[in-house]
Design a protein around this motif. Sequence first.
Motif, PDB file in Angstrom:
ATOM      1  N   GLY A  63       0.802  -1.218   0.000  1.00  0.00           N
ATOM      2  CA  GLY A  63       0.000   0.000   0.000  1.00  0.00           C
ATOM      3  C   GLY A  63       0.834   1.267   0.000  1.00  0.00           C
ATOM      4  O   GLY A  63       0.461   2.265   0.623  1.00  0.00           O
ATOM      5  N   ARG A  64       1.967   1.235  -0.709  1.00  0.00           N
ATOM      6  CA  ARG A  64       2.877   2.383  -0.713  1.00  0.00           C
ATOM      7  C   ARG A  64       2.824   3.173  -2.019  1.00  0.00           C
ATOM      8  O   ARG A  64       3.795   3.840  -2.373  1.00  0.00           O
ATOM      9  N   THR A  65       1.720   3.093  -2.727  1.00  0.00           N
ATOM     10  CA  THR A  65       1.627   3.795  -4.005  1.00  0.00           C
ATOM     11  C   THR A  65       1.624   5.317  -3.830  1.00  0.00           C
ATOM     12  O   THR A  65       2.087   6.044  -4.704  1.00  0.00           O
ATOM     13  N   ALA A  66       1.124   5.803  -2.695  1.00  0.00           N
ATOM     14  CA  ALA A  66       1.089   7.255  -2.462  1.00  0.00           C
ATOM     15  C   ALA A  66       2.508   7.818  -2.397  1.00  0.00           C
ATOM     16  O   ALA A  66       2.789   8.898  -2.944  1.00  0.00           O
ATOM     17  N   ASP A  67       3.415   7.088  -1.723  1.00  0.00           N
ATOM     18  CA  ASP A  67       4.818   7.524  -1.645  1.00  0.00           C
ATOM     19  C   ASP A  67       5.422   7.615  -3.040  1.00  0.00           C
ATOM     20  O   ASP A  67       6.170   8.544  -3.354  1.00  0.00           O
ATOM     21  N   LEU A  68       5.091   6.627  -3.858  1.00  0.00           N
ATOM     22  CA  LEU A  68       5.642   6.589  -5.209  1.00  0.00           C
ATOM     23  C   LEU A  68       5.108   7.744  -6.052  1.00  0.00           C
ATOM     24  O   LEU A  68       5.855   8.371  -6.809  1.00  0.00           O
ATOM     25  N   LYS A  69       3.833   8.050  -5.905  1.00  0.00           N
ATOM     26  CA  LYS A  69       3.250   9.158  -6.654  1.00  0.00           C
ATOM     27  C   LYS A  69       3.915  10.482  -6.282  1.00  0.00           C
ATOM     28  O   LYS A  69       4.184  11.317  -7.160  1.00  0.00           O
ATOM     29  N   ARG A  70       4.191  10.674  -4.984  1.00  0.00           N
ATOM     30  CA  ARG A  70       4.887  11.893  -4.552  1.00  0.00           C
ATOM     31  C   ARG A  70       6.277  11.969  -5.171  1.00  0.00           C
ATOM     32  O   ARG A  70       6.716  13.041  -5.602  1.00  0.00           O
ATOM     33  N   ALA A  71       6.969  10.830  -5.196  1.00  0.00           N
ATOM     34  CA  ALA A  71       8.324  10.796  -5.769  1.00  0.00           C
ATOM     35  C   ALA A  71       8.308  11.124  -7.256  1.00  0.00           C
ATOM     36  O   ALA A  71       9.174  11.849  -7.756  1.00  0.00           O
ATOM     37  N   LEU A  72       7.301  10.621  -7.971  1.00  0.00           N
ATOM     38  CA  LEU A  72       7.212  10.865  -9.410  1.00  0.00           C
ATOM     39  C   LEU A  72       6.883  12.317  -9.731  1.00  0.00           C
ATOM     40  O   LEU A  72       7.122  12.778 -10.854  1.00  0.00           O
ATOM     41  N   ARG A  73       6.353  13.044  -8.758  1.00  0.00           N
ATOM     42  CA  ARG A  73       6.058  14.472  -8.960  1.00  0.00           C
ATOM     43  C   ARG A  73       7.239  15.365  -8.607  1.00  0.00           C
ATOM     44  O   ARG A  73       7.159  16.585  -8.756  1.00  0.00           O
ATOM     45  N   SER A  74       8.330  14.764  -8.130  1.00  0.00           N
ATOM     46  CA  SER A  74       9.496  15.545  -7.704  1.00  0.00           C
ATOM     47  C   SER A  74      10.640  15.367  -8.699  1.00  0.00           C
ATOM     48  O   SER A  74      11.261  14.287  -8.738  1.00  0.00           O
ATOM     49  N   PRO A  75      10.964  16.378  -9.486  1.00  0.00           N
ATOM     50  CA  PRO A  75      12.087  16.266 -10.439  1.00  0.00           C
ATOM     51  C   PRO A  75      13.410  15.933  -9.750  1.00  0.00           C
ATOM     52  O   PRO A  75      14.221  15.172 -10.299  1.00  0.00           O
ATOM     53  N   ARG A  76      13.623  16.475  -8.541  1.00  0.00           N
ATOM     54  CA  ARG A  76      14.877  16.206  -7.824  1.00  0.00           C
ATOM     55  C   ARG A  76      14.974  14.727  -7.452  1.00  0.00           C
ATOM     56  O   ARG A  76      16.032  14.105  -7.605  1.00  0.00           O
ATOM     57  N   THR A  77      13.861  14.167  -6.964  1.00  0.00           N
ATOM     58  CA  THR A  77      13.864  12.754  -6.584  1.00  0.00           C
ATOM     59  C   THR A  77      14.094  11.869  -7.796  1.00  0.00           C
ATOM     60  O   THR A  77      14.868  10.897  -7.740  1.00  0.00           O
ATOM     61  N   ILE A  78      13.459  12.209  -8.909  1.00  0.00           N
ATOM     62  CA  ILE A  78      13.626  11.416 -10.136  1.00  0.00           C
ATOM     63  C   ILE A  78      15.067  11.490 -10.624  1.00  0.00           C
ATOM     64  O   ILE A  78      15.665  10.478 -11.042  1.00  0.00           O
ATOM     65  N   ALA A  79      15.665  12.696 -10.571  1.00  0.00           N
ATOM     66  CA  ALA A  79      17.049  12.859 -11.020  1.00  0.00           C
ATOM     67  C   ALA A  79      18.006  12.046 -10.148  1.00  0.00           C
ATOM     68  O   ALA A  79      18.926  11.391 -10.659  1.00  0.00           O
ATOM     69  N   LEU A  80      17.787  12.087  -8.833  1.00  0.00           N
ATOM     70  CA  LEU A  80      18.643  11.328  -7.924  1.00  0.00           C
ATOM     71  C   LEU A  80      18.457   9.824  -8.118  1.00  0.00           C
ATOM     72  O   LEU A  80      19.424   9.058  -8.114  1.00  0.00           O
ATOM     73  N   ALA A  81      17.209   9.406  -8.317  1.00  0.00           N
ATOM     74  CA  ALA A  81      16.928   7.988  -8.567  1.00  0.00           C
ATOM     75  C   ALA A  81      17.561   7.533  -9.882  1.00  0.00           C
ATOM     76  O   ALA A  81      18.041   6.392  -9.989  1.00  0.00           O
ATOM     77  N   ALA A  82      17.585   8.408 -10.874  1.00  0.00           N
ATOM     78  CA  ALA A  82      18.225   8.072 -12.150  1.00  0.00           C
ATOM     79  C   ALA A  82      19.728   7.864 -11.956  1.00  0.00           C
ATOM     80  O   ALA A  82      20.333   6.969 -12.563  1.00  0.00           O
ATOM     81  N   LEU A  83      20.328   8.681 -11.085  1.00  0.00           N
ATOM     82  CA  LEU A  83      21.756   8.548 -10.796  1.00  0.00           C
ATOM     83  C   LEU A  83      22.052   7.244 -10.070  1.00  0.00           C
ATOM     84  O   LEU A  83      22.980   6.508 -10.438  1.00  0.00           O
ATOM     85  N   THR A  84      21.259   6.930  -9.041  1.00  0.00           N
ATOM     86  CA  THR A  84      21.479   5.673  -8.315  1.00  0.00           C
ATOM     87  C   THR A  84      21.196   4.469  -9.221  1.00  0.00           C
ATOM     88  O   THR A  84      21.883   3.453  -9.144  1.00  0.00           O
ATOM     89  N   ALA A  85      20.193   4.604 -10.093  1.00  0.00           N
ATOM     90  CA  ALA A  85      19.876   3.528 -11.028  1.00  0.00           C
ATOM     91  C   ALA A  85      21.051   3.281 -11.975  1.00  0.00           C
ATOM     92  O   ALA A  85      21.386   2.126 -12.282  1.00  0.00           O
ATOM     93  N   GLY A  86      21.682   4.363 -12.424  1.00  0.00           N
ATOM     94  CA  GLY A  86      22.841   4.225 -13.301  1.00  0.00           C
ATOM     95  C   GLY A  86      24.000   3.525 -12.606  1.00  0.00           C
ATOM     96  O   GLY A  86      24.666   2.658 -13.192  1.00  0.00           O
ATOM     97  N   LEU A  87      24.234   3.868 -11.348  1.00  0.00           N
ATOM     98  CA  LEU A  87      25.328   3.250 -10.594  1.00  0.00           C
ATOM     99  C   LEU A  87      25.090   1.764 -10.372  1.00  0.00           C
ATOM    100  O   LEU A  87      26.002   0.942 -10.531  1.00  0.00           O
ATOM    101  N   ILE A  88      23.856   1.399 -10.008  1.00  0.00           N
ATOM    102  CA  ILE A  88      23.589  -0.021  -9.742  1.00  0.00           C
ATOM    103  C   ILE A  88      23.604  -0.814 -11.044  1.00  0.00           C
ATOM    104  O   ILE A  88      23.971  -2.002 -11.049  1.00  0.00           O
ATOM    105  N   THR A  89      23.272  -0.169 -12.170  1.00  0.00           N
ATOM    106  CA  THR A  89      23.347  -0.855 -13.463  1.00  0.00           C
ATOM    107  C   THR A  89      24.793  -1.170 -13.821  1.00  0.00           C
ATOM    108  O   THR A  89      25.108  -2.275 -14.291  1.00  0.00           O
ATOM    109  N   VAL A  90      25.683  -0.217 -13.598  1.00  0.00           N
ATOM    110  CA  VAL A  90      27.115  -0.445 -13.831  1.00  0.00           C
ATOM    111  C   VAL A  90      27.612  -1.586 -12.946  1.00  0.00           C
ATOM    112  O   VAL A  90      28.333  -2.484 -13.402  1.00  0.00           O
ATOM    113  N   ASN A  91      27.199  -1.575 -11.683  1.00  0.00           N
ATOM    114  CA  ASN A  91      27.610  -2.614 -10.743  1.00  0.00           C
ATOM    115  C   ASN A  91      27.103  -3.985 -11.182  1.00  0.00           C
ATOM    116  O   ASN A  91      27.859  -4.970 -11.200  1.00  0.00           O
ATOM    117  N   TRP A  92      25.837  -4.065 -11.560  1.00  0.00           N
ATOM    118  CA  TRP A  92      25.251  -5.323 -12.028  1.00  0.00           C
ATOM    119  C   TRP A  92      25.978  -5.830 -13.271  1.00  0.00           C
ATOM    120  O   TRP A  92      26.306  -7.010 -13.372  1.00  0.00           O
TER     121      TRP A  92
END
Length: 311
Positions: A63-92
């Motif tokens: 039941g955590r969809t509300a948290d996700l919706k807030r994150a998707l409305r935040s450009p800063r959160t999306i940008a930071l998540a994109a950076l962490t996603a890039g790092l974990i992709t390199v690691n994988w």
Amino acid sequence: MTAQTASSEGAARGFVYALLAYGFWGTLPLFMKLLAHIPAVEVVAHRIVWSVPIAGAVILALGRTADLKRALRSPRTIALAALTAGLITVNWGLYVWAIAVDRAVETSLGYYINPLVSVVLGAVLLKERLSRAQIAAVALAAVAVVILTLEAGGLPWVSLALAFSFAAYGFLRKTLPIGPSQGFFLEVLILALPALAYVLWLGATGQGHFVWSNPNDVVLLLLCGPTTAVPLLFYAFGAKLLRLSTLGIMQYVAPTGIFLIAVFVFGEPFGQARAMAFGLIWIALAIYTWSMVSQARSSRDAAQGFEHRGG
């Protein structure tokens, strides 16, 4: 039920979750070796694509969809998540490739070094003061890297890249203003479009391995989703319920499993230089762990003393 009993039961559940996660990661090379004939980039793309529905189902169940919706409305959160996603992709990607080309020993070394690299990042980026024990541990790890460099005629770049990419991921992941399971879903969601496009392109050009004429590869690539998402989610739940010091000690389960499989199952070479380097790393980690546990105990004793004084 008393608060102390509830806390103990929560810690016990957290221990089981964390043990499942680290145990899974420690034996993952056995599965990844089955994918050695498939390019690492393709394997990583399937890890991303098939993680999305699993992570999404967990978000819905919690039941955590509300948290996700807030994150998707935040450009800063999306940008930071994109950076962490890039790092974990390199690691994988590096991890999958290293297992496929018989360099699993180097991956285990990288994940052994990781906590010490995290300490260094904290000192450099956050100006955290290192204790003498932590300085000694980092110095021993540096000597181990020098030994491996001299033995191989070059830096153990696989180990260092894995250690630094995962440490950087962990460092930035802590600043992501969203829960662990939501954060993981957001990361794979960001990566899903390019990963799916790549998988479809491979299929259209006849270069992909996800073809029904080869059901073994199809099953293996489908399993990339649960083998990626499930241990990460177990870890997320365990981390919420355990003290940091306990989690810190348990993190050595995974590289130990990788090391044992690399040497005794895959038969990778483990000569005198590697034995010396690993010996130094293990001593360094023993010193680091002792320092971490001592600090946690001192903080706990100080807090209890403050409570007894009526603070």
